[in-house]
Scaffold this active site. Sequence first.
Site, PDB file in Angstrom:
ATOM      1  N   SER A 127       0.815  -1.228   0.000  1.00 43.47           N
ATOM      2  CA  SER A 127       0.000   0.000   0.000  1.00 43.47           C
ATOM      3  C   SER A 127       0.844   1.271   0.000  1.00 43.47           C
ATOM      4  O   SER A 127       0.343   2.326  -0.378  1.00 43.47           O
ATOM      5  CB  SER A 127      -0.941   0.003   1.205  1.00 43.47           C
ATOM      6  OG  SER A 127      -0.204  -0.144   2.402  1.00 43.47           O
ATOM      7  N   HIS A 144      -1.094   4.497   6.990  1.00 45.58           N
ATOM      8  CA  HIS A 144      -0.473   5.102   5.811  1.00 45.58           C
ATOM      9  C   HIS A 144      -0.155   6.579   6.033  1.00 45.58           C
ATOM     10  O   HIS A 144      -0.876   7.269   6.747  1.00 45.58           O
ATOM     11  CB  HIS A 144      -1.407   4.936   4.607  1.00 45.58           C
ATOM     12  CG  HIS A 144      -1.837   3.518   4.408  1.00 45.58           C
ATOM     13  ND1 HIS A 144      -3.052   3.042   4.816  1.00 45.58           N
ATOM     14  CD2 HIS A 144      -1.169   2.459   3.876  1.00 45.58           C
ATOM     15  CE1 HIS A 144      -3.142   1.751   4.538  1.00 45.58           C
ATOM     16  NE2 HIS A 144      -2.012   1.356   3.979  1.00 45.58           N
ATOM     17  N   ASP A 186      -4.112   7.644   8.195  1.00 51.66           N
ATOM     18  CA  ASP A 186      -5.182   6.781   8.698  1.00 51.66           C
ATOM     19  C   ASP A 186      -4.701   5.781   9.744  1.00 51.66           C
ATOM     20  O   ASP A 186      -5.359   4.790   9.990  1.00 51.66           O
ATOM     21  CB  ASP A 186      -5.828   6.039   7.523  1.00 51.66           C
ATOM     22  CG  ASP A 186      -4.825   5.156   6.784  1.00 51.66           C
ATOM     23  OD1 ASP A 186      -3.671   5.035   7.244  1.00 51.66           O
ATOM     24  OD2 ASP A 186      -5.201   4.570   5.749  1.00 51.66           O
TER      25      ASP A 186
END
Length: 376
Positions: free
Chosen positions: A41, A341, A338
Site C-alpha cells: 500500500s 499510511h 489513517d
Amino acid sequence: MASKKAFGVLWILLSAWICAGKISGRGRSCGFPAIYNFGDSNSDTGGKSAAMWEIVPPNGETFFGKPSGRFCNGRIVLDIIAERLGLPYLSPYLDSIGTNFRHGANFATGGSSILPGGYSPFDLDIQIGQFMQFKSRTSALYKRLRTLLPLQNILPRPRDFSKALYTFDIGQNDLNYGFQYTNETQVLASIPGLITKFSQAVSQLYNEGARFFWVHNTGPLGCLPYNVIYDQSKLNDLDRHGCVANQNKAAQEFNRQLKDKVFRLKAQLPNSAFTYVDVYSAKYKLISDASNYGFEDPHKFCCGGYYGFQVNCGAKAVVNGTVYENLCTDPSRYISWDGIHYSQAANLFISKLILNGSLSTPPNSLAEACQNPQKL
Ligand SMILES: *[C@@H]1O[C@H](CO)[C@@H](O)[C@H](O)[C@H]1NC(C)=O
Ligand SMILES: *[C@@H]1O[C@H](CO)[C@@H](O)[C@H](O)[C@H]1NC(C)=O
Ligand SMILES: *[C@@H]1O[C@H](CO)[C@@H](O)[C@H](O)[C@H]1NC(C)=O
C-alpha cells in the site's frame, strides 16, 4: 571574424564540458521512459481498490478531489517519483477501467508481502508473474499494431522495457504479519527467506531485460500509530519517540540484510544499476522531530480512529447510540493519514529527502538512477 573565433572557442569549451559530464557520469539525467513498480500500500495507486473494494472518501480529498485508489488524502511517494521523471501517474495493472500503460505500470497492491500467505493474494511472486505476462502480451500485440494503431498511445513500447526504472517498496507486511501471528524471534528468523525471495524477483526481472533498480528499504514499522495502539501491552518496549522498539529493530535488521543483498545483486548482474534508498531514515527523521517540521504528535492520525475497536478511514460505527468516526480538519498537519499510511504532507517531506540521493547508496538522485558506480 573575431566573433566567429570567439564562437569557435566557446564551441570547443562547450563540447569539452559536455564530454566531461559524460565521462564523470554524475548529473546526467537517465531519461527513463517508464516506471514499473512492485510493492504494497505504500506505493499502491489503485490496484487493491480496483481488484477488491473501492477505496472510499475522504481518501483522495486533498489532491485528487475524490478517492484515487490510494490509501492517502493525496499523492504517495510513487506519484512524486513519476512527477519528478516527467511521467504520468502510474496506472495499476489490475485496473480494467481507464488505464494507460504507455509509461509503465504499477503492480503494487495494498497488503502485499514478499512471501505468500499474508494479508493479500498479490505477493511479490504474483506481481512478477503479472509483469511477465504484461510484457509478453504487450510485445505480442505490438507486432500486430498496424491494425491496432490507437493502442500505441496506451501500451508501452517494447524497447522501453530495458530502459525503464524498476522500483520496489515491499517487506513491511511480511514483518507486520509476523509480529501479529508469531513472536520476535520468529520474525527475525524469517528475514533471510524474505531477502532470498526478493533477490529471486529481481533476478527474474533482470532476465526479462530490466537493468535499473530503485529499491526502497522498509520504514519504521513500530512507529505506525496502529502498531503503537495495539502494542499497549508493550508500553515498556517503546523507544524514546514512542515507537514499538522491537518492531523497529526487526525493520532495521531487514534493511541491513536487504542492503547487503542489493550489493551482491549489483555485483552479479552485469550492466545493472541499483540504488538502495533509506526510506526508514527519512520517515524516522520526520517522526522524531515532528513538531519542528510543523506536524502534530506523530502518533495521532487524521482519518478513522481507535475506541477500543477500530473504525477505518471513511467508515462510521454506531455503538450504543453513539456515532464513532473521525475526520481531522487539516490533514497537512498530520504525518499519518489513517493510522497505517502516511499523509500527502508526509509523503512530500519524505520525497524531498530521498529523491536527491542524500539517503541513497550509491548517492544517485532519482534522475541519475541508471548510473552504475563501481562502489555501492
Ligand atoms: C517464539 O515462538 C517459538 C515457537 O512457538 C517458541 O519456541 C519460542 O520459545 C518463542 N520465543 C520467545 C522469545 O517467546
Ligand atoms: C455498549 O453497551 C454494552 C451493554 O451495556 C456494553 O457491554 C458495551 O461495552 C458498550 N460498548 C461501548 C463501546 O460502549
Ligand atoms: C537533499 O535534500 C535535503 C532536504 O531538502 C537536504 O537537506 C540535502 O542537503 C539535499 N542533499 C543533496 C545532496 O542535495
